[in-house]
Design a protein around this motif. Sequence first.
Motif, PDB file in Angstrom:
ATOM      1  N   LEU A  69       0.993  -1.229   0.084  1.00  0.00           N
ATOM      2  CA  LEU A  69      -0.237  -0.488   0.313  1.00  0.00           C
ATOM      3  C   LEU A  69       0.887   1.094   0.273  1.00  0.00           C
ATOM      4  CD1 LEU A  69      -2.396  -1.286   2.285  1.00  0.00           C
ATOM      5  CD2 LEU A  69      -2.947  -0.673  -0.191  1.00  0.00           C
ATOM      6  N   GLY A  70       1.722   1.612  -1.331  1.00  0.00           N
ATOM      7  CA  GLY A  70       2.967   2.152  -1.006  1.00  0.00           C
ATOM      8  C   GLY A  70       1.815   3.723  -1.521  1.00  0.00           C
ATOM      9  N   ALA A  71       1.004   4.165  -1.828  1.00  0.00           N
ATOM     10  CA  ALA A  71       0.266   5.241  -2.950  1.00  0.00           C
ATOM     11  C   ALA A  71      -0.464   5.288  -1.508  1.00  0.00           C
ATOM     12  CB  ALA A  71       0.087   4.779  -3.921  1.00  0.00           C
ATOM     13  N   LEU A  72      -0.375   6.752  -1.105  1.00  0.00           N
ATOM     14  CA  LEU A  72      -0.746   7.898  -0.264  1.00  0.00           C
ATOM     15  C   LEU A  72      -1.338   8.942  -1.158  1.00  0.00           C
ATOM     16  CD1 LEU A  72      -1.212   8.523   2.723  1.00  0.00           C
ATOM     17  CD2 LEU A  72       0.387  10.363   2.924  1.00  0.00           C
ATOM     18  N   VAL A  73      -2.517   8.768  -0.501  1.00  0.00           N
ATOM     19  CA  VAL A  73      -3.730  10.211  -1.337  1.00  0.00           C
ATOM     20  C   VAL A  73      -4.301  10.044  -0.870  1.00  0.00           C
ATOM     21  CG1 VAL A  73      -5.213  10.213  -3.869  1.00  0.00           C
ATOM     22  CG2 VAL A  73      -3.833   8.545  -3.470  1.00  0.00           C
ATOM     23  N   MET A  74      -4.477  12.102  -1.100  1.00  0.00           N
ATOM     24  CA  MET A  74      -5.453  13.051   0.198  1.00  0.00           C
ATOM     25  C   MET A  74      -6.430  13.362  -1.487  1.00  0.00           C
ATOM     26  SD  MET A  74      -3.636  12.875   2.977  1.00  0.00           S
ATOM     27  CE  MET A  74      -3.883  14.007   4.039  1.00  0.00           C
ATOM     28  N   VAL A  75      -7.339  13.062  -0.174  1.00  0.00           N
ATOM     29  CA  VAL A  75      -8.929  13.819  -1.615  1.00  0.00           C
ATOM     30  C   VAL A  75     -10.265  14.338  -0.687  1.00  0.00           C
ATOM     31  CG1 VAL A  75     -10.606  12.833  -2.440  1.00  0.00           C
ATOM     32  CG2 VAL A  75      -8.530  11.551  -2.328  1.00  0.00           C
ATOM     33  N   GLY A  76      -9.907  15.630  -0.934  1.00  0.00           N
ATOM     34  CA  GLY A  76     -10.681  16.931  -1.303  1.00  0.00           C
ATOM     35  C   GLY A  76     -11.949  16.690  -1.210  1.00  0.00           C
ATOM     36  N   GLU A  99     -10.337   1.592   2.587  1.00  0.00           N
ATOM     37  CA  GLU A  99      -8.968   2.280   1.737  1.00  0.00           C
ATOM     38  C   GLU A  99      -8.397   3.422   2.703  1.00  0.00           C
ATOM     39  OE1 GLU A  99     -10.627  -0.050  -1.428  1.00  0.00           O
ATOM     40  OE2 GLU A  99     -11.522   1.245   0.274  1.00  0.00           O
ATOM     41  N   VAL A 100      -9.824   3.673   3.132  1.00  0.00           N
ATOM     42  CA  VAL A 100      -9.807   5.618   3.625  1.00  0.00           C
ATOM     43  C   VAL A 100      -9.665   6.070   5.496  1.00  0.00           C
ATOM     44  CG1 VAL A 100     -11.074   7.327   4.578  1.00  0.00           C
ATOM     45  CG2 VAL A 100     -11.758   6.295   2.046  1.00  0.00           C
ATOM     46  N   LEU A 101      -8.207   5.823   5.853  1.00  0.00           N
ATOM     47  CA  LEU A 101      -7.745   6.137   7.273  1.00  0.00           C
ATOM     48  C   LEU A 101      -8.314   6.860   7.561  1.00  0.00           C
ATOM     49  CD1 LEU A 101      -4.285   5.135   5.754  1.00  0.00           C
ATOM     50  CD2 LEU A 101      -5.684   3.543   6.144  1.00  0.00           C
ATOM     51  N   LYS A 115      -7.549  11.074   3.777  1.00  0.00           N
ATOM     52  CA  LYS A 115      -6.439   9.836   3.794  1.00  0.00           C
ATOM     53  C   LYS A 115      -6.670   8.587   3.229  1.00  0.00           C
ATOM     54  CE  LYS A 115      -2.702   9.496   6.478  1.00  0.00           C
ATOM     55  NZ  LYS A 115      -1.843   9.501   7.531  1.00  0.00           N
ATOM     56  N   ILE A 116      -6.320   8.550   2.128  1.00  0.00           N
ATOM     57  CA  ILE A 116      -6.296   7.004   1.611  1.00  0.00           C
ATOM     58  C   ILE A 116      -5.103   6.140   1.325  1.00  0.00           C
ATOM     59  CG2 ILE A 116      -7.246   5.492  -0.257  1.00  0.00           C
ATOM     60  CD1 ILE A 116      -9.689   8.513  -0.447  1.00  0.00           C
ATOM     61  N   ARG A 117      -5.228   5.119   1.462  1.00  0.00           N
ATOM     62  CA  ARG A 117      -4.398   4.413   1.381  1.00  0.00           C
ATOM     63  C   ARG A 117      -4.316   3.122   0.397  1.00  0.00           C
ATOM     64  NH1 ARG A 117       1.587   4.942   1.593  1.00  0.00           N
ATOM     65  NH2 ARG A 117       1.567   5.875   4.076  1.00  0.00           N
ATOM     66  N   VAL A 118      -3.629   3.032  -0.777  1.00  0.00           N
ATOM     67  CA  VAL A 118      -3.658   2.149  -1.644  1.00  0.00           C
ATOM     68  C   VAL A 118      -2.180   2.208  -2.383  1.00  0.00           C
ATOM     69  CG1 VAL A 118      -6.061   3.053  -3.679  1.00  0.00           C
ATOM     70  CG2 VAL A 118      -3.947   3.802  -3.196  1.00  0.00           C
ATOM     71  N   ARG A 119      -2.395   0.585  -4.372  1.00  0.00           N
ATOM     72  CA  ARG A 119      -1.556  -0.064  -4.131  1.00  0.00           C
ATOM     73  C   ARG A 119      -0.416   1.388  -4.938  1.00  0.00           C
ATOM     74  NH1 ARG A 119      -5.134  -4.455  -4.954  1.00  0.00           N
ATOM     75  NH2 ARG A 119      -4.885  -3.590  -6.589  1.00  0.00           N
ATOM     76  N   ASP A 120      -1.482   1.575  -5.890  1.00  0.00           N
ATOM     77  CA  ASP A 120      -0.661   2.451  -6.806  1.00  0.00           C
ATOM     78  C   ASP A 120      -1.656   3.345  -7.183  1.00  0.00           C
ATOM     79  OD1 ASP A 120      -2.167   0.896  -8.567  1.00  0.00           O
ATOM     80  OD2 ASP A 120      -0.335  -0.290  -9.120  1.00  0.00           O
ATOM     81  N   MET A 121      -1.222   4.030  -8.165  1.00  0.00           N
ATOM     82  CA  MET A 121      -2.481   5.659  -8.957  1.00  0.00           C
ATOM     83  C   MET A 121      -3.405   4.836 -10.038  1.00  0.00           C
ATOM     84  SD  MET A 121      -1.718   8.039 -11.569  1.00  0.00           S
ATOM     85  CE  MET A 121      -0.173   9.559 -10.431  1.00  0.00           C
TER      86      MET A 121
END
Length: 158
Positions: A69-76, A99-101, A115-121
């Motif tokens: 789960l190397g990709a960290l994504v922030m979503v507004g 997936e939503v931390l 704040k979301i953790r996923v494998r990749d884009m």
Amino acid sequence: MEDSFIIALDRTDIRILRVLQAEGRLTNAELAVRVNVSPATCHRRTQRLLDEGCITGVRAEIAPAAVGLGALVMVGVVLDRSTPESFGAFEEAVLKLKEVLDCNLVAGDFDYLLKIRVRDMADFNKLHGQKLIALPGVRQTRTFFVMKEVKENARLPF
């Protein structure tokens, strides 16, 4: 909204919290030595800190990349309506997404910041297309891929 209150903490309580925040796996005996109290006193105080909600849990910190789960994504997220009902429906639905931390109601350009953790884009693209935009009341999302984590899960400043 819950009523909040501040619990009175003395020096020993603060030392216990500091040490546990740094090393949550210590035995009670090890913790007692570190904070310079008897094991019985340490146990009683630690239990009180748990009972009063100062300590909400103890868990392992897992390296995200090591478990895929190397990709960290922030979503507004902007909702289409600002009503208690629309906020409630969104919050209830987002709680179900593993997936939503973190999900925070914020002031400013967005209603929520996720704040979301996923494998990749590609993994995020699938999550976005199938789940995020289908959440109740979502009018708009704005995505930010984190390029470098500078400070993560910092300790509270005691």
